[in-house]
Design a protein around this motif. Structure first.
Motif, PDB file in Angstrom:
ATOM      1  N   SER A  43       0.920  -1.328  -0.028  1.00 16.36           N
ATOM      2  CA  SER A  43      -0.177  -0.081  -0.077  1.00 16.36           C
ATOM      3  C   SER A  43       0.863   1.275   0.114  1.00 16.36           C
ATOM      4  CB  SER A  43      -0.897   0.068   1.247  1.00 16.36           C
ATOM      5  OG  SER A  43      -1.822  -1.044   1.080  1.00 16.36           O
ATOM      6  N   ILE A  44       1.832   1.336   0.813  1.00 16.85           N
ATOM      7  CA  ILE A  44       2.843   2.327   0.881  1.00 16.85           C
ATOM      8  C   ILE A  44       3.713   2.502  -0.566  1.00 16.85           C
ATOM      9  CG2 ILE A  44       4.956   3.310   2.248  1.00 16.85           C
ATOM     10  CD1 ILE A  44       4.047   1.657   4.585  1.00 16.85           C
ATOM     11  N   PHE A  45       4.117   1.480  -1.138  1.00 16.79           N
ATOM     12  CA  PHE A  45       4.684   1.552  -2.355  1.00 16.79           C
ATOM     13  C   PHE A  45       3.616   2.124  -3.297  1.00 16.79           C
ATOM     14  CE2 PHE A  45       5.048  -0.392  -6.679  1.00 16.79           C
ATOM     15  CZ  PHE A  45       6.378  -0.029  -6.867  1.00 16.79           C
ATOM     16  N   LEU A  46       2.377   1.654  -3.591  1.00 11.96           N
ATOM     17  CA  LEU A  46       1.319   2.149  -4.404  1.00 11.96           C
ATOM     18  C   LEU A  46       1.308   3.853  -4.239  1.00 11.96           C
ATOM     19  CD1 LEU A  46      -1.282  -0.399  -4.269  1.00 11.96           C
ATOM     20  CD2 LEU A  46       0.207   0.148  -6.256  1.00 11.96           C
ATOM     21  N   ARG A  47       1.130   4.213  -2.902  1.00 14.30           N
ATOM     22  CA  ARG A  47       1.181   5.696  -2.758  1.00 14.30           C
ATOM     23  C   ARG A  47       2.135   6.381  -2.880  1.00 14.30           C
ATOM     24  NH1 ARG A  47       1.213   5.764   2.946  1.00 14.30           N
ATOM     25  NH2 ARG A  47       3.237   6.565   3.047  1.00 14.30           N
ATOM     26  N   ILE A  48       3.460   6.008  -2.817  1.00 14.75           N
ATOM     27  CA  ILE A  48       4.569   6.935  -3.351  1.00 14.75           C
ATOM     28  C   ILE A  48       4.968   6.698  -4.531  1.00 14.75           C
ATOM     29  CG2 ILE A  48       7.125   6.711  -2.728  1.00 14.75           C
ATOM     30  CD1 ILE A  48       6.601   5.713  -0.111  1.00 14.75           C
ATOM     31  N   ARG A  49       4.811   5.370  -5.520  1.00  8.53           N
ATOM     32  CA  ARG A  49       5.161   5.239  -6.770  1.00  8.53           C
ATOM     33  C   ARG A  49       4.019   6.047  -7.628  1.00  8.53           C
ATOM     34  NH1 ARG A  49       6.229   5.220 -11.097  1.00  8.53           N
ATOM     35  NH2 ARG A  49       7.572   3.899 -12.332  1.00  8.53           N
ATOM     36  N   PHE A  50       2.807   5.589  -7.524  1.00  9.38           N
ATOM     37  CA  PHE A  50       2.003   6.343  -8.425  1.00  9.38           C
ATOM     38  C   PHE A  50       1.093   7.592  -7.615  1.00  9.38           C
ATOM     39  CE2 PHE A  50       2.296   1.634  -9.173  1.00  9.38           C
ATOM     40  CZ  PHE A  50       2.743   1.591 -10.393  1.00  9.38           C
ATOM     41  N   LYS A  51       0.982   8.475  -8.597  1.00  8.61           N
ATOM     42  CA  LYS A  51       0.328   9.891  -8.015  1.00  8.61           C
ATOM     43  C   LYS A  51      -1.261   9.962  -8.404  1.00  8.61           C
ATOM     44  CE  LYS A  51       4.488  10.730  -6.750  1.00  8.61           C
ATOM     45  NZ  LYS A  51       4.854  10.644  -5.377  1.00  8.61           N
ATOM     46  N   ASN A  52      -1.783   9.021  -8.657  1.00 10.02           N
ATOM     47  CA  ASN A  52      -3.266   8.913  -8.971  1.00 10.02           C
ATOM     48  C   ASN A  52      -4.172   8.715  -7.661  1.00 10.02           C
ATOM     49  OD1 ASN A  52      -4.403   6.173  -8.602  1.00 10.02           O
ATOM     50  ND2 ASN A  52      -2.637   5.922 -10.220  1.00 10.02           N
ATOM     51  N   ARG A  53      -5.190   9.273  -7.643  1.00 14.80           N
ATOM     52  CA  ARG A  53      -6.299   9.359  -6.471  1.00 14.80           C
ATOM     53  C   ARG A  53      -6.527   7.999  -5.692  1.00 14.80           C
ATOM     54  NH1 ARG A  53     -10.932  13.864  -8.001  1.00 14.80           N
ATOM     55  NH2 ARG A  53      -9.708  15.702  -8.233  1.00 14.80           N
ATOM     56  N   VAL A  54      -6.675   6.894  -6.716  1.00 17.27           N
ATOM     57  CA  VAL A  54      -6.968   5.627  -6.068  1.00 17.27           C
ATOM     58  C   VAL A  54      -5.764   5.341  -5.501  1.00 17.27           C
ATOM     59  CG1 VAL A  54      -7.528   3.251  -6.843  1.00 17.27           C
ATOM     60  CG2 VAL A  54      -8.376   5.275  -8.033  1.00 17.27           C
ATOM     61  N   CYS A  55      -4.681   5.268  -5.958  1.00 12.88           N
ATOM     62  CA  CYS A  55      -3.385   4.750  -5.181  1.00 12.88           C
ATOM     63  C   CYS A  55      -3.208   5.482  -3.887  1.00 12.88           C
ATOM     64  CB  CYS A  55      -2.236   4.652  -6.082  1.00 12.88           C
ATOM     65  SG  CYS A  55      -2.275   3.638  -7.278  1.00 12.88           S
ATOM     66  N   PHE A  94      -5.575   7.043  -2.248  1.00 17.24           N
ATOM     67  CA  PHE A  94      -6.480   6.599  -1.187  1.00 17.24           C
ATOM     68  C   PHE A  94      -6.067   5.316  -0.646  1.00 17.24           C
ATOM     69  CE2 PHE A  94     -10.451   4.306  -0.415  1.00 17.24           C
ATOM     70  CZ  PHE A  94     -11.038   5.261   0.443  1.00 17.24           C
ATOM     71  N   ILE A  95      -5.707   4.220  -1.394  1.00 16.24           N
ATOM     72  CA  ILE A  95      -5.279   2.834  -0.789  1.00 16.24           C
ATOM     73  C   ILE A  95      -3.946   3.259   0.005  1.00 16.24           C
ATOM     74  CG2 ILE A  95      -4.483   0.629  -1.465  1.00 16.24           C
ATOM     75  CD1 ILE A  95      -6.168   0.742  -3.947  1.00 16.24           C
ATOM     76  N   GLY A  96      -3.159   3.890  -0.415  1.00 16.27           N
ATOM     77  CA  GLY A  96      -2.079   3.855   0.217  1.00 16.27           C
ATOM     78  C   GLY A  96      -2.180   4.792   1.641  1.00 16.27           C
ATOM     79  N   SER A  97      -3.027   5.428   1.814  1.00 16.18           N
ATOM     80  CA  SER A  97      -3.439   6.077   2.916  1.00 16.18           C
ATOM     81  C   SER A  97      -4.381   5.646   3.976  1.00 16.18           C
ATOM     82  CB  SER A  97      -4.092   7.730   2.709  1.00 16.18           C
ATOM     83  OG  SER A  97      -3.242   8.441   1.943  1.00 16.18           O
ATOM     84  N   LEU A  98      -5.323   4.885   3.671  1.00 15.98           N
ATOM     85  CA  LEU A  98      -6.356   4.452   4.520  1.00 15.98           C
ATOM     86  C   LEU A  98      -6.357   2.865   4.561  1.00 15.98           C
ATOM     87  CD1 LEU A  98      -9.501   6.565   3.583  1.00 15.98           C
ATOM     88  CD2 LEU A  98      -7.737   7.212   5.400  1.00 15.98           C
TER      89      LEU A  98
END
Length: 315
Positions: free
Chosen positions: A57-69, A71-75
């Protein structure tokens, strides 16, 4: 290389560190001290899976800058709390084969004269039971609802404070379950009640929860009351209009833990205290972490100024 590693670590939020630390702690805790448990490898595998999901989840948040990633990487911790709760039930008898209910019952009988869960029987009514158990049941939705509401309204510091405080409170409760196993009055005092708890839809729903999903031994402290306390304090602080709607439900939720025979008053008090600790502790840790982060960012900026562009502080 050292600067690059520091840069990646600085992209972690305090909530990330709390979840990662809890997973690692539990893996070591069970590995080193879980020799009394029937299924230590299952427990370790669940925490390892939660750790893997956290890192993904952290990787998705850092690597991809779209809203879905984002959201997943935060919550993602909101989803993980379900797994943490369930696996905590497998750790209840980590050190003790029995439970400590008799001590709590004796103490509360001495203090109150008549046990509160027996005294409240004279006020039982199906309609009151439905309201109580509605509030008790809606707890399952309140945590994601309040967190996502703050997130959706772009209150970054606020939703982090709420989610981080909930996590700290839950983690304290779950560790205490393995140190002080308590099944609660619904089980320990079943033969002492003279009035059946009758209701309608939500009574049927809680009966299903009691038989299939409630921890057997995880009554002290009350995680329901911890979470309700965190939400009561922080929704009041950050969303006055929402607080007006939720306050009656949150107060009833706490009362319902005794009305429904799920918890002793001592469980409730301990849960409220731990909720307050969670609120204060997260804010204190956040200040420490932000200060440490600023210091490290300055060092990285001096050593490798070309690698610092994507790192920001929470809020």
């Amino acid at each position: 290389m050292g600067g690059k590693l520091k840069e990646q670590i600085m992209k972690l939020t305090l909530i990330d560190l709390i979840v990662i630390s809890y997973c690692i702690f539990q893996i070591l805790y069970v590995s080193l001290l879980g020799y009394n448990l029937d299924d230590p490898y299952y427990i370790i595998s669940v925490y390892s899976g939660c750790l893997a999901l956290t890192l993904i989840s952290i990787f998705l948040r850092i690597r991809f800058k779209n809203r879905v990633c984002k959201f997943i990487g935060s919550l993602y911790p909101v989803v993980l709390t379900v797994f943490f709760y369930q696996v905590a039930g497998h750790q209840v008898h980590m050190f003790f084969d029995g439970v400590f209910d008799d001590y709590i019952i004796d103490l509360e009988n001495w203090f109150f004269g008549v046990h509160p869960t027996i005294w409240v029987q004279k006020y039982y009514h199906p309609l009151l039971t439905e309201w109580m158990l509605l509030s008790y049941s809606v707890y399952l939705l309140l945590i994601p609802f309040t967190t996502i509401w703050l997130y959706a309204t772009h209150r970054d510091n606020e939703w982090r404070h709420l989610l981080g405080s909930l996590l700290i409170s839950f983690f304290i409760c779950y560790v205490l379950y393995s140190l002080i196993p308590v099944v609660g009055p619904r089980v320990a005092m079943a033969d002492m009640y003279s009035v059946e708890l009758k209701g309608y839809i939500f009574r049927s729903f809680t009966k299903m929860l009691e038989s299939d999903h409630m921890l057997k031994g995880g009554a002290f402290p009350s995680a329901h009351c911890s979470a309700a306390t965190v939400m009561f304090i922080l929704v009041f602080r950050y969303g006055k209009r929402l607080f007006v709607a939720l306050a009656p439900v949150l107060i009833t939720l706490i009362l319902a833990t005794i009305y429904g025979r799920y918890h002793y008053p001592l469980d409730v008090i301990a849960g409220i205290v731990i909720g307050i600790i969670g609120v204060v502790a997260f804010k204190y840790l956040e200040q420490l972490y932000d200060t440490k982060k600023r210091i490290e960012l300055k060092k990285i900026a001096i050593e490798t100024p070309d690698q610092i562009s994507e790192i920001t502080l929470p809020g």
